[in-house]
Design an enzyme around this catalytic site. Structure first.
Site, PDB file in Angstrom:
ATOM      1  N   ARG A   1       2.963  -4.626  16.798  1.00  0.00           N
ATOM      2  CA  ARG A   1       1.561  -4.188  16.661  1.00  0.00           C
ATOM      3  C   ARG A   1       0.623  -5.277  17.181  1.00  0.00           C
ATOM      4  NH1 ARG A   1       1.767  -2.932  10.337  1.00  0.00           N
ATOM      5  NH2 ARG A   1       2.620  -5.045  10.458  1.00  0.00           N
TER       6      ARG A   1
ATOM      7  N   SER B   1       0.831  -1.226   0.000  1.00  0.00           N
ATOM      8  CA  SER B   1       0.000   0.000   0.000  1.00  0.00           C
ATOM      9  C   SER B   1       0.857   1.265   0.000  1.00  0.00           C
ATOM     10  CB  SER B   1      -0.976   0.001   1.179  1.00  0.00           C
ATOM     11  OG  SER B   1      -0.308  -0.208   2.396  1.00  0.00           O
TER      12      SER B   1
ATOM     13  N   HIS C   1       5.739 -12.696   7.520  1.00  0.00           N
ATOM     14  CA  HIS C   1       5.981 -11.320   7.081  1.00  0.00           C
ATOM     15  C   HIS C   1       7.187 -11.304   6.146  1.00  0.00           C
ATOM     16  CE1 HIS C   1       6.496  -6.960   7.200  1.00  0.00           C
ATOM     17  NE2 HIS C   1       5.229  -6.947   7.558  1.00  0.00           N
TER      18      HIS C   1
ATOM     19  N   HIS D   1      -1.923  -8.888   1.991  1.00  0.00           N
ATOM     20  CA  HIS D   1      -1.596  -7.607   2.653  1.00  0.00           C
ATOM     21  C   HIS D   1      -2.762  -7.281   3.611  1.00  0.00           C
ATOM     22  CE1 HIS D   1       0.213  -3.806   3.390  1.00  0.00           C
ATOM     23  NE2 HIS D   1      -0.221  -3.123   2.347  1.00  0.00           N
TER      24      HIS D   1
ATOM     25  N   ASP E   1      -2.314  -8.347  11.711  1.00  0.00           N
ATOM     26  CA  ASP E   1      -3.665  -8.787  11.363  1.00  0.00           C
ATOM     27  C   ASP E   1      -4.140  -9.988  12.185  1.00  0.00           C
ATOM     28  OD1 ASP E   1      -3.873  -6.851   9.260  1.00  0.00           O
ATOM     29  OD2 ASP E   1      -2.483  -8.084   8.116  1.00  0.00           O
TER      30      ASP E   1
END
Ligand code: HAX
Length: 439
Positions: A327, A241, A318, A271, A373
């Site tokens: 995160r 992105s 990743h 993604h 995620d």
């Protein structure tokens, strides 16, 4: 010019001068060799971009202008009685390079609130879609509809000097960021809440107002939104992105067109769409096992089944990170404080215990640890935001902060059009394997 814009210009001019000096002195320095495998395999590990807003370390995770997520949670201004950082503060940090004061953040919240009005024709574009259309498709179309408002495109059409590009890109970036929560909330309320829309509350901060327009007034959900919109904002420049936004912007496509490109990339399952896929995967597992809280043994067997079917385990792995994503940790800490007994969240934590050794044992997955995620959807579900195909839109609202701050820098630093060289396999045969190839 507002004081923030003046300050940005000052910082950008100084930085631009510094970069000129760096290129003059060190421009011919080779920083790494590139292998043919890297060229074939997604350019992994090739340094090819400058993105000033954040830097990703494979083991430590993301740092925004040098600050880790735990440091940001401590240092950035918070809402009254809140514990989580205000995402406006992170935007200021990425744009200006300094931790903002509470006044700076109040100012930015007010600027965004003033610019948040979305023209009716944008809603009409959303309304023209069947409600079955994926929210990311509606979101991207609405961003493109908003492009008619681009100050950069208008000024460029009228004849714009190169040295002024940054100023119009800055204006567009601010306006777009201001309007995204309203657009996203409109898509949500239309698709899942019978079109009963909620008007913005100009007294709330950017994330608090987003929660309000989605229809969630719980103060701890607002806190979750502040954290969520902060941690998803940026992940250096090479992710799909960020890179897509930067690449399209380098052709001088305006910020609306550039950001829409970033969002079509975020909508991919490898993604940003992974946040939706994680919840679907957990739901399917629970359904198949007829158990809302599967045991670790059951989870392990389900992971092995997923791998045997040739599918990815969403939320794990990743391209750069080689440890648990900070995160993920930030969300786990939030959940421990606010909702430790939720079944799905406990399942997310059990997967975290079980999945890494199984993924590692495949011998091919380079990072067996969870990414951002893996956790986000379970938290949203806890608060009643149960429609997982909306989750990537929320990610997109946040991602705007990082990629649009970077776009301001790209134009302020005068970065040129991006145009890497590509090759063919025939070129490889001829030049590396020294084979004779028919022309
Ligand atoms: N489950 C199963 N297989 C996986 C895997 C996973 N979670 N992660 C990697 N692999 C596989 C790859 O598909 C690849 O297989 P092949 O050699 O057969 O093609 C192999 O392991 C090596 O891949 P890698 O080098 O470890 O990983 P990549 O850099 O190629 O890909 C991905 C990184 C994030 C795309 C990958 O780990 C993946 O598909 N993960 C699941 C989807 C996901 O969670 N995406 C979100 C990532 C974070 C993000 O951008 N959020 O928005």
């Amino acid at each position: 010019m507002g004081y923030l814009k003046d300050l940005f210009k000052q910082k950008a001019d100084a930085h631009s001068k510094e970069i000129k000096g760096i290129i003059e002195k060190y421009g011919n320095t080779k920083i790494e060799d590139v292998t043919l495998a890297q060229v074939y395999q997604g350019m992994r590990g090739i340094t090819g971009l400058v993105t000033e807003t954040s830097l990703l370390d494979a083991n430590e995770g993301i740092r925004f202008r040098g600050y880790s997520i735990p440091e940001l949670r401590e240092k950035l201004p918070k809402a009254e009685k809140g514990n989580e950082p205000l995402p406006e503060g992170l935007f200021y940090l990425m744009l200006i390079g300094e931790v903002p004061s509470e006044n700076d953040v109040d100012h930015l919240s007010a600027v965004l609130a003033r610019r948040s009005h979305v023209p009716n024709y944008v809603f009409a574009v959303i309304e023209s879609f069947p409600t079955s259309a994926h929210p990311m498709t509606q979101f991207t179309a609405a961003i493109l509809a908003l492009q008619t408002e681009s100050k950069f495109a208008k000024a460029y059409n009228e004849g714009l000097s190169k040295k002024d590009y940054w100023s119009f890109v800055y204006e567009d970036a601010m306006t777009l960021i201001a309007r995204l929560p309203r657009i996203a909330a409109y898509i949500y309320r239309r698709k899942y809440r019978n079109g009963e829309h909620i008007q913005p509350d100009g007294m709330l901060d950017w994330a608090g107002n987003f929660a309000h327009m989605l229809g969630f007034e719980d103060e701890s959900f607002k806190e979750l939104m502040r954290l969520y919109l902060t941690i998803h904002a940026d992940h250096e420049g090479g992710n799909v992105s960020a890179h897509a936004t930067h690449l399209v912007g380098s052709a001088l496509s305006d910020p609306y067109l550039s950001f829409a490109a970033g969002m079509t990339g975020l909508a991919g399952p490898l993604h940003g769409l992974a946040n939706q896929e994680v919840i679907r995967w957990i739901d399917e597992m629970c359904k198949e096992l007829n158990n809302a809280e599967p045991s670790k043994e059951e989870i392990a067997a389900y992971i092995k089944k997923t791998l045997a079917e040739g599918k990815v385990v969403p939320g794990y792995g990743h391209a750069v990170l080689r440890k648990t994503d900070p995160r993920f940790i930030a969300q786990m800490e939030f959940a421990k404080r606010h909702c430790p007994d939720n079944s799905m969240i406990k399942t997310v934590w059990n997967i975290y215990e079980v999945a890494p050794p199984i993924l590692e044992n495949t011998g091919k997955i380079k990072n067996p640890w969870p990414n951002v995620d893996a956790h986000s959807g379970a938290l949203l579900k806890h608060y009643g935001l149960i429609e997982e195909d909306f989750y990537t839109v929320m990610f997109g609202v946040s991602r705007a902060l990082g990629v649009l701050a970077s776009l301001c820098w790209d134009r302020a630093l005068g970065f040129p059009i991006e145009r890497p060289k590509s090759i063919t396999t025939d070129w490889v045969k001829k030049n590396i394997m020294k084979e004779t190839v028919a022309e």
